[in-house]
Design a protein around this motif. Structure first.
Motif, PDB file in Angstrom:
ATOM      1  N   ARG A 224      13.845 -31.948 -21.619  1.00 30.21           N
ATOM      2  CA  ARG A 224      12.517 -32.465 -21.968  1.00 30.21           C
ATOM      3  C   ARG A 224      12.174 -33.739 -21.200  1.00 30.21           C
ATOM      4  O   ARG A 224      11.008 -34.033 -20.981  1.00 30.21           O
TER       5      ARG A 224
ATOM      6  N   ASN B   9      10.513 -21.896 -23.838  1.00 27.33           N
ATOM      7  CA  ASN B   9      10.425 -22.834 -24.953  1.00 27.33           C
ATOM      8  C   ASN B   9       9.143 -22.657 -25.761  1.00 27.33           C
ATOM      9  O   ASN B   9       8.944 -23.327 -26.764  1.00 27.33           O
TER      10      ASN B   9
ATOM     11  N   ARG C  91       5.468 -25.453 -33.596  1.00 29.31           N
ATOM     12  CA  ARG C  91       6.055 -24.163 -33.212  1.00 29.31           C
ATOM     13  C   ARG C  91       6.936 -23.600 -34.325  1.00 29.31           C
ATOM     14  O   ARG C  91       6.974 -22.399 -34.546  1.00 29.31           O
TER      15      ARG C  91
END
Ligand code: B12
Ligand code: SF4
Ligand code: SF4
Length: 278
Positions: free
Chosen positions: A226, A167, A152
């Motif tokens: 997470r 996210n 990303r």
């Protein structure tokens, strides 16, 4: 770079873009492939951009830099391969667990990346340049749940999109898709990070649908846990053991090495998954 060279480099960018687009189109037709993909987006990030050079501080000291993958790295080709609205609908409507086709598409896309990246490296070598892939991209630390190669962040540096509160890295085509990268020594003008904010909540405080769709509470407006997210991904992995086991085998977690770590409810039911106007 003079005008002639800059034109040649623009042509080179177009050629690489087309190579990726055509590869995905043909791959979809292969016997046994059940996933459908949209048209990939391709960006060319500066391997020495200050944002990239800061990743060891921003993410972790073990995060790789492009020069550790290819010593004379100059450009990181980052690409985004979207899924389809149909797949998003199937996963969004499946209930708490991920849909089987979502798990299968995750595995088929990850497998395709390996083959497509090798194809791209061969294409670049044919033009007299080099390409390489980070081995870290296909694994992640099982305790910290972070990788030493953040796709990303490379996609962000290559101007493909901006981070949403879900996210995801959101592109102009949406965020319901997956990213990959190839490090190169191409001598070209890099693309720059996108300035326009694409997440609606970050833009004007509206939306927040991804947070409402998260079945575990891992995602809140201001945070992402997470570990909570991974618990549900592991529940799905225990069910979806027949499509492949991306990331797990490489992580060396023998007791837990089978299954597809998926969920995706924060992506598949969101307006930013595909954007209505595209
Ligand atoms: C480890 C991992 C997981 C773990 C941990 C989650 C995590 N770390 O994000 C688990 C298994 C839980 C997981 C879950 C999921 N994952 Co995952 N995962 C990865 C993996 C392997 C590494 C991610 C990582 O460590 N990044 C480094 C960490 C530190 O960065 P980060 O978590 O992205 O956090 C940063 C951003 O939030 C960012 N950020 C936020 N706002 C802003 C603003 C600005 C300006 C900037 C610069 C940065 C920024 O800064 C944070 C810290 O630096 C990547 C593949 C890869 N190699 O990159 C896929 C990846 C991130 N996963 C992906 C997906 C799709 C998923 C799931 C939807 C599962 C699924 N497929 O069904 C969920 C979504 C969870 C969520 N909402 O994030 C995709 C995301 C695609 C996209 N459109 O963005 C990736 C990129 C895989 C791929 N090849 O495409 N994942
Ligand atoms: S669903 Fe809305 S708030 Fe969530 S990331 Fe997408 S645009 Fe942003
Ligand atoms: S992948 Fe699932 S559990 Fe993780 S943040 Fe998204 S919706 Fe929540």
């Amino acid at each position: 770079m003079d005008l002639k060279n800059s034109m040649e480099m623009n042509e080179m960018k177009e050629a690489i873009r087309n190579e990726i687009i055509e590869f995905v189109k043909k791959y979809e037709e292969k016997p046994g492939i059940n996933t459908k993909w949209g048209t990939p987006l391709v960006g060319f990030g500066d391997a020495r951009h200050p944002f990239i050079l800061s990743l060891k501080e921003v993410i972790s000291s073990s995060h790789q830099l492009p020069s550790e993958v290819l010593p004379d790295a100059s450009i990181v080709i980052a690409y985004y391969v979207p899924f389809t609205r149909e797949l998003a609908k199937v996963n969004a409507e499946y209930g708490r667990m991920a849909a089987p086709l979502w798990a299968e598409s995750y595995e088929e896309t990850n497998a395709m990346f390996g083959i497509l990246n090798q194809h791209l490296i061969g294409f670049l070598e044919g033009l007299g340049f080099k390409g390489a892939v980070s081995k870290e991209a296909s694994t992640f630390n099982q305790e910290k749940l972070i990788s030493n190669w953040s796709q990303r962040h490379f996609g962000y540096a290559a101007g493909l999109g901006t981070f949403g509160i879900n996210n995801m890295l959101i592109t102009k085509s949406g965020c319901c898709g997956r990213y990959s990268t190839v490090v190169t020594n191409l001598p070209m003008e890099p693309d720059q990070p996108m300035e326009e904010e694409l997440c609606l909540y970050k833009k004007n405080g509206s939306c927040g649908i991804c947070v409402r769709n998260c079945p575990t509470g891992a995602l809140t407006i201001s945070d992402f846990n997470r570990y909570t997210c991974y618990e549900l991904c592991q529940e799905n992995a225990a069910i979806y053991t027949n499509f492949g086991s991306s990331y797990r085998e490489e992580a060396g977690d023998a007791a837990n090495s089978v299954g597809s770590d998926v969920c995706g409810k924060c992506v598949t039911g969101s307006p930013c998954a595909f954007w209505k106007w595209r």
